[in-house]
Design an enzyme around this catalytic site. Structure first.
Site, short mmCIF file in Angstrom:
data_model
loop_
_atom_site.label_atom_id
_atom_site.label_comp_id
_atom_site.label_asym_id
_atom_site.label_seq_id
_atom_site.Cartn_x
_atom_site.Cartn_y
_atom_site.Cartn_z
N HIS A 66 0.83 -1.21 0.00
CA HIS A 66 0.00 0.00 0.00
C HIS A 66 0.86 1.25 0.00
O HIS A 66 1.92 1.28 0.62
CB HIS A 66 -0.95 0.01 1.19
CG HIS A 66 -0.29 -0.03 2.55
ND1 HIS A 66 0.08 1.12 3.21
CD2 HIS A 66 0.07 -1.05 3.36
CE1 HIS A 66 0.63 0.80 4.38
NE2 HIS A 66 0.64 -0.52 4.49
N ASP A 68 -0.53 4.26 0.95
CA ASP A 68 -1.04 5.22 1.93
C ASP A 68 -0.31 5.08 3.27
O ASP A 68 0.28 4.03 3.57
CB ASP A 68 -2.55 5.05 2.12
CG ASP A 68 -2.93 3.65 2.61
OD1 ASP A 68 -2.41 2.67 2.04
OD2 ASP A 68 -3.74 3.55 3.55
N ASP A 99 6.46 1.51 6.96
CA ASP A 99 5.11 0.98 6.68
C ASP A 99 4.43 1.84 5.64
O ASP A 99 3.72 2.76 5.99
CB ASP A 99 4.31 0.95 7.99
CG ASP A 99 2.95 0.30 7.82
OD1 ASP A 99 2.69 -0.29 6.77
OD2 ASP A 99 2.13 0.40 8.75
N GLU A 133 -5.00 0.90 2.71
CA GLU A 133 -4.88 -0.26 3.58
C GLU A 133 -5.06 0.19 5.02
O GLU A 133 -5.60 -0.53 5.84
CB GLU A 133 -3.50 -0.92 3.41
CG GLU A 133 -3.36 -2.30 4.06
CD GLU A 133 -2.97 -2.23 5.53
OE1 GLU A 133 -3.19 -3.23 6.26
OE2 GLU A 133 -2.44 -1.19 5.98
N GLU A 134 -4.64 1.41 5.31
CA GLU A 134 -4.59 1.88 6.70
C GLU A 134 -5.94 2.41 7.19
O GLU A 134 -6.20 2.39 8.38
CB GLU A 134 -3.54 3.00 6.85
CG GLU A 134 -2.12 2.59 6.47
CD GLU A 134 -1.46 1.72 7.53
OE1 GLU A 134 -2.15 1.25 8.46
OE2 GLU A 134 -0.24 1.51 7.42
N GLU A 162 4.46 -5.91 4.17
CA GLU A 162 4.22 -5.29 5.49
C GLU A 162 5.43 -5.53 6.40
O GLU A 162 6.05 -6.58 6.35
CB GLU A 162 2.98 -5.91 6.15
CG GLU A 162 1.66 -5.51 5.52
CD GLU A 162 1.30 -4.05 5.70
OE1 GLU A 162 1.97 -3.34 6.48
OE2 GLU A 162 0.35 -3.61 5.04
N HIS A 348 3.77 3.64 12.58
CA HIS A 348 2.65 4.48 13.05
C HIS A 348 3.10 5.45 14.15
O HIS A 348 2.27 6.14 14.74
CB HIS A 348 1.47 3.63 13.55
CG HIS A 348 0.83 2.80 12.47
ND1 HIS A 348 -0.48 2.38 12.52
CD2 HIS A 348 1.30 2.32 11.30
CE1 HIS A 348 -0.79 1.67 11.45
NE2 HIS A 348 0.29 1.61 10.69
ZN ZN Z 1 1.18 -1.32 6.36
#
Ligand code: ZN
Length: 375
Positions: A66, A68, A99, A133-134, A162, A348
């Site tokens: 992903h 995003d 990520d 995805e997030e 991931e 994150h």
């Molecule tokens: Zn991810």
């Protein structure tokens, strides 16, 4: 020293792609893949950009990921602007570095090197990339997979980038994920004055023994691949704010992360039985966000383990813990799915970062997996 993996990762980080906004990332990736002979198919749905890219025919190895990223949080706490990539002490900083823009760069550069060495490789090399995805993910990988299934496309192997690793790249790979299901439970009572409890029915008092039992229940013992199923109460709400009112309702939200020892159906049944046993009046709504999946030993797991041992001389642990990922949608196609990506210690978080050397190693691992499965 110039490194194409780091350069591409930096260019991706510069695009502020907060879910589901792609902010130009996919255009960069598609241009690179098109230049080495991939057939590119954008598959945009609603607010989400996705693409499916393929090169060759036959047995398919797809790389999935992903573009995003999650919000940056308090931007003043970042040592550098989150969308201005910086390298310090061998670490590449920026939102999405781990990520998973670093993995995307590693995949694309691996494909470039592989195609240069094997322009007539066997089988089919593919990319499935989404920009959501997030966040909700409803218009992302799940929709692309539905489309691919509708036209009977087969994907034998899928590698998801991931961030699976704990301390060194490749020390952990994910060969499955737990399922996730959420219950939204409302216990009904009768609102009234606290001084006249006989005229009311307190839903908090009624619910407490049931919630106690819910929290103390052993749902299963897990198995060789999965830890025991875990239930966590996430939200509880009741009361009017006043100290002299018995509330009329209690709302409780709880989530299960479940193993392949259970099904979502069995969980629904057991919870309903428990609530009925406590003679509660309730409304219960379920939201299933993912079935568990497991990829047992096979060509893909073997290739991934071989590539990690070749470059890092460590034997990876095969685990199924952590959150859900888009791998759960791809597994529906009967695909062997494995997640291999960089160290996830800062994902994150403020000052997200990834080892630049790890990204280069990761790219070599991806390239070796391509070689093992497509030549
Ligand atoms: Zn991810």
């Amino acid at each position: 020293m110039f490194c194409p993996v780091i350069e591409l990762a930096q260019n991706l980080i510069r695009c502020p792609s907060l879910s589901p906004n792609d902010a130009g990332c996919q255009a960069l990736l598609m241009a690179r893949l098109e230049a080495i002979g991939f057939h590119i198919e954008p598959m945009n749905f609603g607010d989400t950009q996705n693409f499916w890219a393929t090169r060759g025919q036959g047995k398919t190895l797809a790389f999935a990921g992903h573009t995003d990223v999650v919000p940056v949080g308090d931007e003043r706490k970042w040592i550098n602007s989150p969308f201005e990539p910086t390298i310090r002490d061998g670490l590449l900083f920026g939102r999405g570095a781990a990520d998973m823009k670093g993995s995307l760069a590693a995949m694309v550069v691996a494909a470039e090197r592989f195609v240069e060495q094997h322009p007539h490789h066997s089988g089919r090399l593919a990319f499935l990339i989404t920009s959501d995805e997030e966040a909700s993910g409803i218009n992302g990988t799940v929709k692309v997979v539905e489309q691919l299934m509708a036209r009977q496309e087969r994907v034998e192997y899928c590698l998801v980038g991931e961030p699976s690793s704990t301390e060194r790249v490749g020390d952990v790979v994910k060969n499955g994920r737990r399922g996730s299901i959420t219950a939204n439970l409302t216990i009904h009572g009768v609102q009234g004055h606290v001084a006249y409890p006989h005229l009311a029915d307190n839903p908090v008092h009624r619910a407490l023994p049931a919630l106690q039992e819910l929290a103390a229940t052993e749902w299963d013992q897990g198995n060789d691949f999965f830890p025991p199923t875990s239930m966590q109460i996430a939200n509880v709400q009741a009361g009017t704010g006043s100290n002299n009112v018995i509330p009329g309702e209690l709302f409780v939200q709880f989530n299960f992360r479940f193993s392949t020892e259970l099904t979502d159906q069995r969980i629904r049944e057991r919870v309903a039985q428990l609530l009925d046993r406590h003679q509660l009046r309730y409304t219960l709504e379920w939201n299933l966000s993912g079935q568990p999946f497991l990829t047992e030993k096979g060509e893909l797991v073997d290739a991934v383990v071989d590539a990690i041992q070749h470059y890092n001389e460590i034997k990876p642990e095969l685990l199924t813990n952590g959150g859900t990922s888009d791998g759960r949608f791809i597994a529906r196609m009967g695909t062997q799915v494995v997640e291999l990506g960089p160290v996830n210690a800062t994902i994150h978080k403020i000052n997200e970062c990834v080892s630049a050397a790890d990204l280069q190693t990761l790219s070599r691992m991806y390239q070796r997996i391509m070689q093992l499965l497509l030549t």
